[in-house]
Design an enzyme around this catalytic site. Structure first.
Site, PDB file in Angstrom:
ATOM      1  CG  LEU A   1      -1.187   5.064  16.118  1.00 13.58           C
ATOM      2  CD1 LEU A   1      -1.604   5.734  14.820  1.00 13.58           C
ATOM      3  CD2 LEU A   1       0.265   5.383  16.455  1.00 13.58           C
TER       4      LEU A   1
ATOM      5  CG  ASN B   1      -2.148  -0.929   0.914  1.00 12.29           C
ATOM      6  OD1 ASN B   1      -2.927  -0.677  -0.003  1.00 12.29           O
ATOM      7  ND2 ASN B   1      -2.264  -2.006   1.680  1.00 12.29           N
TER       8      ASN B   1
ATOM      9  N   GLY C   1     -10.240   4.026  18.882  1.00 11.90           N
ATOM     10  CA  GLY C   1     -10.714   2.641  18.894  1.00 11.90           C
ATOM     11  C   GLY C   1      -9.939   1.795  17.887  1.00 11.90           C
TER      12      GLY C   1
ATOM     13  CD  GLU D   1      -5.756  -3.962   1.772  1.00 16.56           C
ATOM     14  OE1 GLU D   1      -4.923  -3.246   2.347  1.00 16.56           O
ATOM     15  OE2 GLU D   1      -5.912  -5.163   2.077  1.00 16.56           O
TER      16      GLU D   1
ATOM     17  CG  HIS E   1      -9.461  -3.038   8.602  1.00 14.17           C
ATOM     18  ND1 HIS E   1      -8.564  -3.556   9.522  1.00 14.17           N
ATOM     19  CD2 HIS E   1     -10.537  -3.852   8.612  1.00 14.17           C
ATOM     20  CE1 HIS E   1      -9.077  -4.639  10.061  1.00 14.17           C
ATOM     21  NE2 HIS E   1     -10.286  -4.846   9.527  1.00 14.17           N
TER      22      HIS E   1
ATOM     23  NE  ARG F   1      -0.359  -0.500  23.200  1.00 14.56           N
ATOM     24  CZ  ARG F   1      -0.105  -1.173  22.072  1.00 14.56           C
ATOM     25  NH1 ARG F   1       0.240  -0.521  20.983  1.00 14.56           N
ATOM     26  NH2 ARG F   1      -0.237  -2.474  22.024  1.00 14.56           N
TER      27      ARG F   1
ATOM     28  CG  ASP G   1      -9.240  -1.488  12.404  1.00 19.28           C
ATOM     29  OD1 ASP G   1      -8.394  -0.678  12.006  1.00 19.28           O
ATOM     30  OD2 ASP G   1      -8.972  -2.677  12.657  1.00 19.28           O
TER      31      ASP G   1
ATOM     32  CG  ASN H   1      -5.571   1.843   9.126  1.00 15.50           C
ATOM     33  OD1 ASN H   1      -4.471   1.513   8.707  1.00 15.50           O
ATOM     34  ND2 ASN H   1      -6.401   0.978   9.684  1.00 15.50           N
TER      35      ASN H   1
HETATM   36  C1  GAR Z   1      -2.963  -4.715   4.300  1.00 13.25           C
HETATM   37  O1  GAR Z   1      -3.827  -5.764   3.937  1.00 13.25           O
HETATM   38  C2  GAR Z   1      -3.638  -3.744   5.240  1.00 13.25           C
HETATM   39  O2  GAR Z   1      -4.982  -3.532   4.947  1.00 13.25           O
HETATM   40  C3  GAR Z   1      -3.476  -4.484   6.548  1.00 13.25           C
HETATM   41  O3  GAR Z   1      -2.167  -4.981   6.524  1.00 13.25           O
HETATM   42  C4  GAR Z   1      -1.813  -5.251   5.166  1.00 13.25           C
HETATM   43  C5  GAR Z   1      -0.530  -4.542   4.873  1.00 13.25           C
HETATM   44  O4  GAR Z   1      -0.079  -4.879   3.594  1.00 13.25           O
HETATM   45  N1  GAR Z   1      -3.711  -3.637   7.664  1.00 13.25           N
HETATM   46  C6  GAR Z   1      -4.358  -4.039   8.755  1.00 13.25           C
HETATM   47  O5  GAR Z   1      -4.754  -5.175   8.916  1.00 13.25           O
HETATM   48  C7  GAR Z   1      -4.540  -2.967   9.811  1.00 13.25           C
HETATM   49  N2  GAR Z   1      -5.550  -3.378  10.741  1.00 13.25           N
HETATM   50  P1  GAR Z   1       1.045  -4.014   2.892  1.00 13.25           P
HETATM   51  O6  GAR Z   1       2.203  -3.950   3.892  1.00 13.25           O
HETATM   52  O7  GAR Z   1       1.405  -4.791   1.674  1.00 13.25           O
HETATM   53  O8  GAR Z   1       0.474  -2.672   2.596  1.00 13.25           O
END
Ligand code: GAR
Length: 209
Positions: free
Chosen positions: A101, A22, A151, A182, A117, A73, A153, A115
């Site tokens: 965060l 991404n 929260g 994505e 998801h 954190r 997501d 973000n």
């Molecule tokens: C993606 O599928 C993203 O949506 C997910 O991690 C992956 C990262 O892929 N994020 C989450 O699950 C956050 N809750 P990438 O490193 O190839 O972008």
């Protein structure tokens, strides 16, 4: 690939923890001019995040800030904010950044953290969203771009894209189908935010044309 630094572009950072497809999609969109961003920094909490190599090769500044070096954190989040401020960042795109965060981060960047998801929220928040979807037996899944709140997501939704869940799917095949969406949706949705095309009304976002 050049990270075009044109006037009027919004300075952003991208936070990753892993392979970074991404992040790479955002970098490519910025380079081609379809994302109105000046990507100042790609930051990872993991030194071995594969995405760092891509960002380096694209000429973008990278930084590793390990959460293991901080007692809490909150301490980690304060250090993150200091680095992002020093880089002049206005918006933050999380791209597979697997950290929750706290207010120490989300206070200073309120409304400016986005973000992606891999599920149609509010279904299947948290980790292993694709496995959650398969285990539940849904016939449609997808991805969501959303503002980040405190929260897991739960932030206001900016954009969603669905994909079918096929009879023969396992976690890998469904994850790959979602990931392809994505990589397309994130640059478009982030660009809408950075160009001021998204208004928030209650929990709804409305895209101005
Ligand atoms: C993606 O599928 C993203 O949506 C997910 O991690 C992956 C990262 O892929 N994020 C989450 O699950 C956050 N809750 P990438 O490193 O190839 O972008």
């Amino acid at each position: 690939m050049t990270n075009v630094m044109a006037p009027g572009r919004v300075p952003i950072a991208i936070l990753i923890s892993g392979r970074g497809t991404n992040m790479a999609a955002l970098v490519r969109a910025a380079a081609s001019g379809t994302l109105n961003a000046d990507i100042r920094l790609v930051l990872s909490n993991k030194a071995d995040a594969a995405g760092l190599e891509f960002a380096d090769a694209a000429g973008i500044r990278t930084l590793v800030l390990s959460h293991r070096d901080f007692a809490t954190r909150e301490d980690y989040d304060r250090a993150l904010v200091a680095h992002l401020r020093e880089a002049g960042v206005q918006y933050v795109a999380l791209a597979g950044f697997m950290r929750i965060l706290t207010h120490e981060f989300l206070g200073p960047f309120a409304g400016r953290v986005i973000n992606i998801h891999p599920a149609i929220l509010p279904s299947f928040p948290g980790t292993h969203a694709q496995k959650q979807a398969l285990d539940y037996g849904v016939k449609v899944s997808g991805c969501t771009v959303h503002f980040v709140d405190e929260g897991t997501d739960t932030g206001i939704i900016i954009a969603q894209q669905t994909v079918p869940v096929l009879d023969g799917d396992d976690e890998d095949s469904l994850s790959a189908r979602i990931l392809a969406q994505e990589n397309e949706l994130y640059p478009q949705a982030l660009n809408d935010v950075l160009c001021g095309r998204i208004s928030v009304v209650g929990r709804r976002t409305i895209r101005k044309s």
